[in-house]
Scaffold this motif. Structure first.
Motif, PDB file in Angstrom:
ATOM      1  N   LEU A 116     -11.027  26.777  20.857  1.00 54.07           N
ATOM      2  CA  LEU A 116      -9.643  26.690  20.946  1.00 54.07           C
ATOM      3  C   LEU A 116      -9.271  26.708  19.428  1.00 54.07           C
ATOM      4  O   LEU A 116      -9.817  26.142  18.556  1.00 54.07           O
ATOM      5  CB  LEU A 116      -9.318  25.323  21.632  1.00 54.07           C
ATOM      6  N   GLU A 117      -8.322  27.625  19.078  1.00 51.40           N
ATOM      7  CA  GLU A 117      -7.689  27.645  17.562  1.00 51.40           C
ATOM      8  C   GLU A 117      -6.829  26.390  17.170  1.00 51.40           C
ATOM      9  O   GLU A 117      -5.962  25.952  18.478  1.00 51.40           O
ATOM     10  CB  GLU A 117      -6.756  28.700  17.632  1.00 51.40           C
ATOM     11  N   VAL A 118      -6.813  25.682  16.403  1.00 49.48           N
ATOM     12  CA  VAL A 118      -5.815  24.625  15.946  1.00 49.48           C
ATOM     13  C   VAL A 118      -5.141  25.076  14.762  1.00 49.48           C
ATOM     14  O   VAL A 118      -5.447  26.066  13.822  1.00 49.48           O
ATOM     15  CB  VAL A 118      -6.750  23.328  15.759  1.00 49.48           C
ATOM     16  N   SER A 119      -3.818  24.340  14.428  1.00 49.53           N
ATOM     17  CA  SER A 119      -3.252  24.557  13.480  1.00 49.53           C
ATOM     18  C   SER A 119      -3.729  24.297  12.030  1.00 49.53           C
ATOM     19  O   SER A 119      -4.462  23.571  11.856  1.00 49.53           O
ATOM     20  CB  SER A 119      -1.898  23.805  13.444  1.00 49.53           C
ATOM     21  N   ASP A 120      -3.238  25.278  10.974  1.00 49.60           N
ATOM     22  CA  ASP A 120      -3.787  24.821   9.497  1.00 49.60           C
ATOM     23  C   ASP A 120      -3.227  23.573   9.163  1.00 49.60           C
ATOM     24  O   ASP A 120      -2.100  23.319   9.641  1.00 49.60           O
ATOM     25  CB  ASP A 120      -3.448  26.089   8.851  1.00 49.60           C
ATOM     26  N   GLY A 121      -3.799  22.969   7.894  1.00 48.73           N
ATOM     27  CA  GLY A 121      -3.101  21.907   7.274  1.00 48.73           C
ATOM     28  C   GLY A 121      -2.067  22.401   6.323  1.00 48.73           C
ATOM     29  O   GLY A 121      -2.047  23.541   6.017  1.00 48.73           O
ATOM     30  N   ARG A 122      -1.443  21.331   6.112  1.00 51.63           N
ATOM     31  CA  ARG A 122      -0.137  21.758   5.120  1.00 51.63           C
ATOM     32  C   ARG A 122      -0.260  20.790   3.693  1.00 51.63           C
ATOM     33  O   ARG A 122      -0.712  19.705   3.808  1.00 51.63           O
ATOM     34  CB  ARG A 122       0.995  21.247   5.578  1.00 51.63           C
TER      35      ARG A 122
END
Length: 598
Positions: free
Chosen positions: A548-554
Motif C-alpha cells: 500500500l502506497e502512502v503520502s510523502d511527508g511535508r
C-alpha cells in the motif's frame, strides 16, 4: 571454557621516548661584535645543556615508570591467566564429575546453567535448592517463582485533564489470578527446558521440579517456602512438546501431569512429589540472600541508594539538603563530553502511578536550575500523559522495574515488595513462537531517508480512540487484548505492527497508522525527507501479500497520518490513504483522536 588470552601490554604515552634537544636549534647569529657573538653562543650552549639534562631526567623517569608499569602488567596478566586456568580446570572437573554422575558436580553444573541463562527478565528470583539421585538419574530441585506482585494491580491508566491526574483502572481479580498462573506455569516450563537443553552428557532421565514463593503459611502464619507448582518430568515426555505452541498451564498440568495452585494469589499450596532432601544426597542451595525492599526503605536511605546508582554509572552524585532542595533530591554530574552535564534527579517512593504534575514540575526544575537533563525515579510507574509530556524534552522517566534492573546491573541491591523482585510485569520467560497465529496480519513500513520515526497505531470508533490503552506506541507496545502489537522490524522494513482484524473490539471500526519524528533522535527534523513510503502486507509466516502506497511527508510537519483501515458493513476492512500532517508532532496528532495531553 574461557580462552587463555589477556589484553596486550599497552603503555600508551609511556611507549614514546622523550625527544632530546637538538643543538642546531639553539644556534644564534645575534650580535655585531665578536664578543657579543661569543656571549650569545655561550648562552645558547647553557640553554641547550639545561634542556638536555631536563630531557635526560624526564627520559629516565619515563623508563622507570615504563618498567614499573610493565611489571605491574605482568603481575596482572599472570593473575588473569591463573584465574582463567583455574576456571577452566574447575569446568573440566565438574564436567568429569557429571560424567561419573557425582551428585555435587551434577547439581553445580545444572545450577550454573540456570544462573547463566539470559532468558529470565532482570530481577526475577533465582533461589534454588537441589540434589541429584544418580540411581534414578533424576535432578530434584526447589526453584523460587516470582510473587503475585509481578502482575500489576492496575489494568490501565488514563490521564484526566480536568483534575490533572492519572486515573487508574484496577485489573479484575480473576484476570490477575489467571495471568499469574500463566506466569508460574511458563517459569516451570522454562526451567525444565533449560535443564534438558544443557544436558549434553545425558545425566538427566527426569527432573522433579517444585516452584515456591517465600511467604507466610496462611494456615499457620509461619514464614517459609510455599509451593505453588510441582511436576516430575521425564526427558522423553518433555522432548515431545512443542513449547512455542502450548498453553503453559495446560501443558504443565495435563501433558506433564504436574500440579499448579488453583489460587496462587492466596498462596494455596500444592504438595511436592519429591523434595531435594528426599534424594539421599547433600542439598546445595544458592541465591537466598535477602534484598532490601524499596517500598519499605527509609526515604533518606532510598535517596542515597539512587545517588549510589548514579555514582556506579560513572557520574558524580550527591543528595541535597531536604530543607531547601528546590524540588531536587539528587544532584548529579555526567562528565561525558558533549552529551553529559548537570542532571537533577527527583525520587518518588510511590505504589501508585506517578501523576503527570510531577513530570511537569520536574521540567520546570530543570529549566530553573539550568540543568542539561532531569530524571524522575520511582518505585511505581508512569501513565501515558506523563510519557507523552516527556517525549522530546530533556527528561527521563525510570519506573520501578527499570530501577531494579539498573540496580542489579551495577552491583546494587533492591526489590519491590515482599512477594517478588519487581512491581511491573516484565516480558514473560516463554519460548517465542516462530510464527504468529493465523488470524494475524503484519504491516511492515518502509520509507526513504534517514530520519528516525515512531510508527504508532490507534484502534478507534470513528475519529476517537477507544481508550488510552488502544494507542500502541513506544511506551505501550500492545493493546489490552493483544489484538494489536508492535513487532521488531525485519529488513527491508523500518517498523512493523501486527494486527488481528478479527480480534479487534466489536466497537472498533477504524485502525489508524501514524508516524512521527522521534524528537530525541532528530530534534530539528521534519517530514520533508519522508518519501517513497509504503506499507507491506505480510502473512503470519512473513510472506509478502501486497503493498500500500502512502503520502510523502511535508516540510515543517513532524507527524503524519499514514492511513486507516475501515470496517465495512460486510465485516471486511478497506484501506483509506491518509495524508493529514501535524506541525506539533505526535502530541498534537493524538489529541485529534481524543487522547488528552497537557
Amino acid at each position: 571454557m574461557r580462552h587463555e588470552e589477556v589484553q596486550p601490554f599497552a603503555p600508551g604515552p609511556l611507549a614514546q621516548p622523550v625527544p632530546m634537544p637538538d643543538f642546531n636549534q639553539y644556534q644564534t647569529q645575534s650580535g655585531w661584535t665578536a664578543s657579543r657573538r661569543a656571549q650569545a653562543q655561550a648562552e645558547a650552549q647553557a640553554r641547550f645543556e639545561r634542556d638536555w639534562h631536563t630531557a635526560q631526567a624526564a627520559e629516565a623517569r619515563r623508563q622507570q615508570q615504563l618498567a614499573s608499569y610493565q611489571q605491574e602488567y605482568l603481575r596482572w596478566a599472570d593473575a588473569q591467566l591463573a584465574e582463567v586456568r583455574a576456571h577452566n580446570a574447575g569446568v573440566v572437573a565438574v564436567t568429569e564429575g557429571v560424567r561419573r554422575r557425582d551428585p555435587d558436580s551434577v547439581v553445580e553444573y545444572f545450577s550454573a546453567a540456570l544462573y547463566a541463562s539470559t532468558a529470565w527478565p532482570e530481577g526475577f528470583p533465582r533461589q534454588i535448592a537441589a540434589a541429584y539421585d544418580p540411581a534414578a538419574r533424576q535432578l530434584v530441585l526447589d526453584w523460587e517463582l516470582p510473587g503475585y506482585s509481578i502482575v500489576p494491580e492496575v489494568k490501565s491508566v488514563r490521564y484526566m485533564s480536568a483534575v490533572d491526574q492519572d486515573k487508574e483502572t484496577p485489573r479484575p481479580v480473576g484476570q490477575r489470578r489467571a495471568l499469574y498462573r500463566e506466569v508460574l506455569a511458563e517459569c516451570m516450563l522454562l526451567v525444565l527446558h533449560q535443564l534438558f537443553a544443557a544436558d549434553d552428557l545425558s545425566a538427566l532421565e527426569s527432573v522433579a521440579l517444585n516452584g515456591f514463593v517465600d511467604g507466610h503459611d496462611p494456615t499457620t502464619g509461619r514464614p517459609g517456602h510455599i509451593f505453588l507448582a510441582t511436576v516430575m518430568a521425564p526427558r522423553s515426555s518433555f522432548r515431545e512438546l512443542h513449547l512455542a505452541q502450548v498453553d503453559a498451564g495446560s501443558c504443565l498440568a495435563d501433558a506433564l501431569r504436574g500440579q499448579l495452585s488453583a489460587r496462587p494469589d492466596q498462596l494455596t499450596p500444592v504438595r511436592p512429589s519429591r523434595r531435594p532432601q528426599d534424594a539421599g544426597n547433600r542439598v546445595v542451595a544458592h541465591g537466598n540472600d535477602e534484598e532490601p525492599d524499596l517500598y519499605a526503605m527509609d526515604p533518606i536511605a532510598f535517596e542515597n541508594l539512587v545517588a549510589d546508582l548514579f555514582r556506579a554509572m560513572g557520574m558524580q552524585a550527591v543528595t541535597t539538603q531536604r530543607s531547601n532542595d528546590g524540588g531536587v533530591d539528587v544532584d548529579a554530574l555526567d562528565p561525558t563530553p558533549i552529551r553529559g552535564g548537570k542532571i537533577v534527579v527527583q525520587v518518588k517512593r510511590y505504589r501508585n502511578t506517578v501523576p503527570p504534575t510531577a513530570v511537569r514540575d520536574l521540567y520546570g526544575t530543570v529549566q530553573d536550575a539550568g540543568a542539561n537533563k532531569g530524571v524522575l525515579v520511582t518505585t511505581s510507574g508512569f501513565g501515558p500523559g506523563s510519557h507523552t509530556f516527556a517525549n522530546g524534552k530533556p527528561l527521563e522517566l525510570i519506573s520501578g522495574s527499570e530501577l531494579v534492573d539498573l540496580l542489579h546491573r551495577h552491583g546494587l541491591r533492591g526489590r519491590l515488595g515482599e512477594g517478588g523482585r519487581q512491581a511491573a510485569a516484565q516480558p514473560r520467560p516463554s519460548v517465542p513462537p516462530t510464527r504468529l497465529p493465523d488470524d494475524y496480519s503484519v504491516l511492515g513500513m518502509s520509507w526513504n531517508g534517514s530520519v528516525a520515526l515512531d510508527v504508532c497505531a490507534l484502534v478507534c470508533r470513528g475519529s476517537r480512540v477507544l481508550s488510552d490503552d488502544h494507542f500502541v506506541f513506544f511506551n505501550n507496545p500492545q493493546t489490552p487484548d493483544g489484538s494489536v502489537r508492535a513487532l521488531p522490524a525485519a529488513a527491508p522494513d523500518k517498523a512493523a505492527i501486527c494486527v488481528s482484524f478479527d480480534g479487534l473490539p466489536e466497537g472498533a471500526d477504524r485502525f489508524v497508522l501514524v508516524a512521527a519524528i522521534d524528537p530525541e533522535v532528530n530534534p530539528d527534523a521534519d517530514l520533508s525527507g519522508f518519501t517513497e513510503a509504503c506499507i507491506r502486507l505480510l502473512d503470519p509466516g512473513m510472506a509478502e501479500q501486497g503493498r500500500l502506497e502512502v503520502s510523502d511527508g511535508r516540510p515543517s510537519e513532524t507527524a503524519l497520518v499514514l492511513g486507516s483501515f475501515r470496517r465495512r458493513s460486510s465485516g471486511d476492512w478497506d484501506f483509506v490513504l491518509g495524508g493529514k500532517g501535524y506541525a506539533g508532532g505526535l502530541e498534537e496528532l493524538v489529541q485529534d483522536y481524543g487522547i488528552e495531553v497537557e
